[in-house]
Design a protein around this motif. Sequence first.
Motif, mmCIF file in Angstrom:
data_model
loop_
_atom_site.group_PDB
_atom_site.id
_atom_site.type_symbol
_atom_site.label_atom_id
_atom_site.label_comp_id
_atom_site.label_asym_id
_atom_site.label_seq_id
_atom_site.Cartn_x
_atom_site.Cartn_y
_atom_site.Cartn_z
ATOM 1 N N LEU A 1 52.835 35.272 33.885
ATOM 2 C CA LEU A 1 51.848 34.249 33.894
ATOM 3 C C LEU A 1 51.098 34.266 35.394
ATOM 4 N N ARG A 2 51.997 34.815 36.481
ATOM 5 C CA ARG A 2 51.443 34.805 37.733
ATOM 6 C C ARG A 2 50.225 35.916 37.658
ATOM 7 N N THR A 3 50.422 36.864 37.060
ATOM 8 C CA THR A 3 49.440 37.976 37.155
ATOM 9 C C THR A 3 48.220 37.461 36.161
ATOM 10 N N LEU A 4 48.286 36.966 35.001
ATOM 11 C CA LEU A 4 47.516 36.094 34.101
ATOM 12 C C LEU A 4 46.604 35.046 35.260
ATOM 13 N N LEU B 1 41.757 36.153 28.286
ATOM 14 C CA LEU B 1 42.881 36.929 29.336
ATOM 15 C C LEU B 1 43.092 38.453 28.839
ATOM 16 N N GLY B 2 42.522 39.078 29.528
ATOM 17 C CA GLY B 2 42.862 40.657 28.918
ATOM 18 C C GLY B 2 41.675 41.115 28.220
ATOM 19 N N GLY B 3 40.546 40.388 28.273
ATOM 20 C CA GLY B 3 39.378 40.760 27.612
ATOM 21 C C GLY B 3 39.855 40.767 26.204
ATOM 22 N N TYR C 1 48.034 30.314 26.277
ATOM 23 C CA TYR C 1 48.277 29.766 27.542
ATOM 24 C C TYR C 1 46.970 29.457 28.367
ATOM 25 N N ALA C 2 45.734 30.179 27.967
ATOM 26 C CA ALA C 2 44.625 29.497 28.511
ATOM 27 C C ALA C 2 44.408 28.231 28.286
ATOM 28 N N HIS C 3 44.390 27.810 26.879
ATOM 29 C CA HIS C 3 44.398 26.587 26.602
ATOM 30 C C HIS C 3 45.106 25.724 27.310
ATOM 31 N N LEU C 4 46.201 25.757 27.447
ATOM 32 C CA LEU C 4 47.281 24.784 28.127
ATOM 33 C C LEU C 4 47.062 24.756 29.624
ATOM 34 N N MET D 1 44.178 36.890 37.533
ATOM 35 C CA MET D 1 43.017 37.487 36.684
ATOM 36 C C MET D 1 42.014 36.503 36.747
ATOM 37 N N ILE D 2 42.380 35.169 36.525
ATOM 38 C CA ILE D 2 41.572 34.202 36.247
ATOM 39 C C ILE D 2 40.766 33.557 37.583
#
Length: 780
Positions: A603-606, A559-561, A573-576, A609-610
């Motif tokens: 989190l909505r922004t992330l 997330l965010g490179g 966050y990516a894992h959960l 992105m995903i």
Amino acid sequence: MSALLGMPGSGGEGAVALRVRGLVQGVGFRPAVWRLAHELSLTGEVRNDAGGVLIRAAGPGPALQAFVERLRREAPPLSRIDEIEVTPLAGRAGESDFVIVESRGGAVRTGVVPDAATCPACLADVMDPGNRRHRYPFANCTHCGPRLSIVRAIPYDRANSSMAPFALCPDCAAEYGDPADRRFHAQPTACAVCGPRLWLEPVQEEGGDAIEAARALIAAGAIVAIKGLGGFHLACDAGDAAAVDRLRRRKRRYHKPFALMARDLAMVRAYARVDDVEAGLLESSAAPIVVLERRESGPPLAGGLAPGQNGLGFMLPYTPLHHLLTRDLARPIVLTSGNRSDEPQVIDNDEARKRLAGIADAWLLHDREIVNRLDDSVVRVSAGRPRLLRRARGYAPAPLKLPPGFEQAPAVLAMGGELKNSFCLLKDGQAVLSPHIGDLEDPLTHADYRRGLSLFRQLFDFRPDLIAIDRHPDYHAGDWGRRLAADEGVPLTTVQHHHAHLAACLAESGRALDALPVLGVMLDGLGFGADDDLWGGEFLLGDYRRCDRLGHFAPLPLLGGEQAMREPWRNSYAHLRQAFGWAQVAARWPALPIVRFLAEKPLRTLDRMIERGVNAPPASSAGRLFDAVAAALGLCREGTSFEGQAAIELEALAETARDEAGAYPVAVGGEDLRVLSWAPLWSALLDDLADALPPARIAARFHNGLAAAIVGTAGELAAAREVETVALSGGVFQNRLLLEGVTAGLDAAGLRVLSPEMLPANDGGLSLGQAAIAAARGLA
């Protein structure tokens, strides 16, 4: 034995030629041969040549046999004999004496040996009030002192080094020309009459002793820049918390551990536990920094030396200057690289005055130029073996003999990786790796890299037949390799990152070119995969020519490179999110600090992105798994200040609960490719957090569970492919708990385990693997 060696029989006289290969030039090998031949009443000669050392000796058969046996046993301390080839000669050699003769065929192009710590004999000279080198900070001989750090060109002699301006006085010239003297042809030899001089800026007392004044400044809380063997260091009192904190602020090195220097082994033992292997490393001619377990009951030191870690990195004095400086100090000193954080170590006096202004309070300088920058090497004992974490002073550029099959390989220049870079020159059945260079994203480091490439190619008379680069399209090393290949008309080959890690481990371990494939478990932060995705948790079947992916860690978005490498919470966050979905996490564990912390993030922004695939590339990274767990436990949650910080602190936390037997479960699925996924691990870990289990036990359970999953998966894959050997490499295996857990499990399963020792498991050893793969392709 006579027939085996090609020697004359025990009753007769004869003559032999001995071809000695290895590290045998610039280390006092010829005078050692001369002395040994005279002791045994042999006649003949010894010379350096392009192949190493050539000896012709004549005398009684038993004396010749003893000569060969003692040559191996009594070789000079800095030498390394790889091979002695014995050829009978017809008749006697013709001489009435045994002599050292000049090199044949012009310049001898066999390179340069590593710099070496002060030998006991030179130290005794420096400490002896009756010796003409008493308190001389640059004493050395053929057994010690500068080598690579001062050389400009070959052949390695005084005129081609930074000792050229210092003409030998009559006394030093007499030693230099006497084969019976240990300073015979010692290129850096000098004394106070003819050699480099030392001074302190600003001057503390006119006519005063510079070393005594520097020691007094350190004891009073000052930070002193010291020009050493391969670069400048910044020194302060390791027991002065205010001085240590001030050094961190000025240097902008907020968390990364500081190295320490103690005056002797007894002082090290007062602060750290030292076993026999570690003591041998500290006192070796390489004199590396050795990472040791802190002794909790030891005398107090500043708390900010190694934040979040249990160990301390100690080294012993390795030049007369360091011995004189530390001799009367009551406790260790910090001796950290002379630079601002992430920049290359300063090597030039004027550069030091400018770049270290605002950091140092004083400068201890000398007028012997440092031609080639050398960082201190770092070693840690893991799984019962010393393992280099950084290979530089004392180890580089000693060549590594390649395994059988590489003797006729083409000459390969391997450019290395982006981080912790080293490059490699492969030729004539051996590989020469540069010292640690650093991260090529920094312009100054990249300039140092280019300069090092040019120097090494000249020192080793190296013209590549192939150039090898990592297949990542954006590595600076790759860009430079492509440019060199185009400019010189040399073929270019790309090598997958984790295949290179595997091949480096195989080459170091002596695995023959045509040996059967092994199972490789390669764990690191990330590398460009064969499918153009980002890899980092890999199970491979491979050798030097081929590599197939058999399994991997489940990929998760970065997330965010690159931001994900600096802010561990992004990986949590990516894992959960992937394991449960955020809504379930928030509902099931609402009170956990990590959940409350993440709820405050965008989190909505992330999520968008995903969903859109924007700046969130999937990666099977083992390193980011460690970051995710560390952040969940409150370690470096918001951000890190150096690479690997979160994982290092997680390991340190787990080490305080070594008796923990629990292990978190890991899901292993997939048919064509085995995939390790983490939902069961996270469920158990978050439940333990909710139950207020101590974080150290949670960290230990994570390590235990991951090690068990790796062992189980590797064992299953090895059995299915009828493989008996497993190679472990990649930077994550510099984690001692993980390496020892996986090694023990694989040993118990009856599998042979290979893992790096002489080269770093991280990207510092990558170039050897690139070179070996390219060479194998060239032989195909």
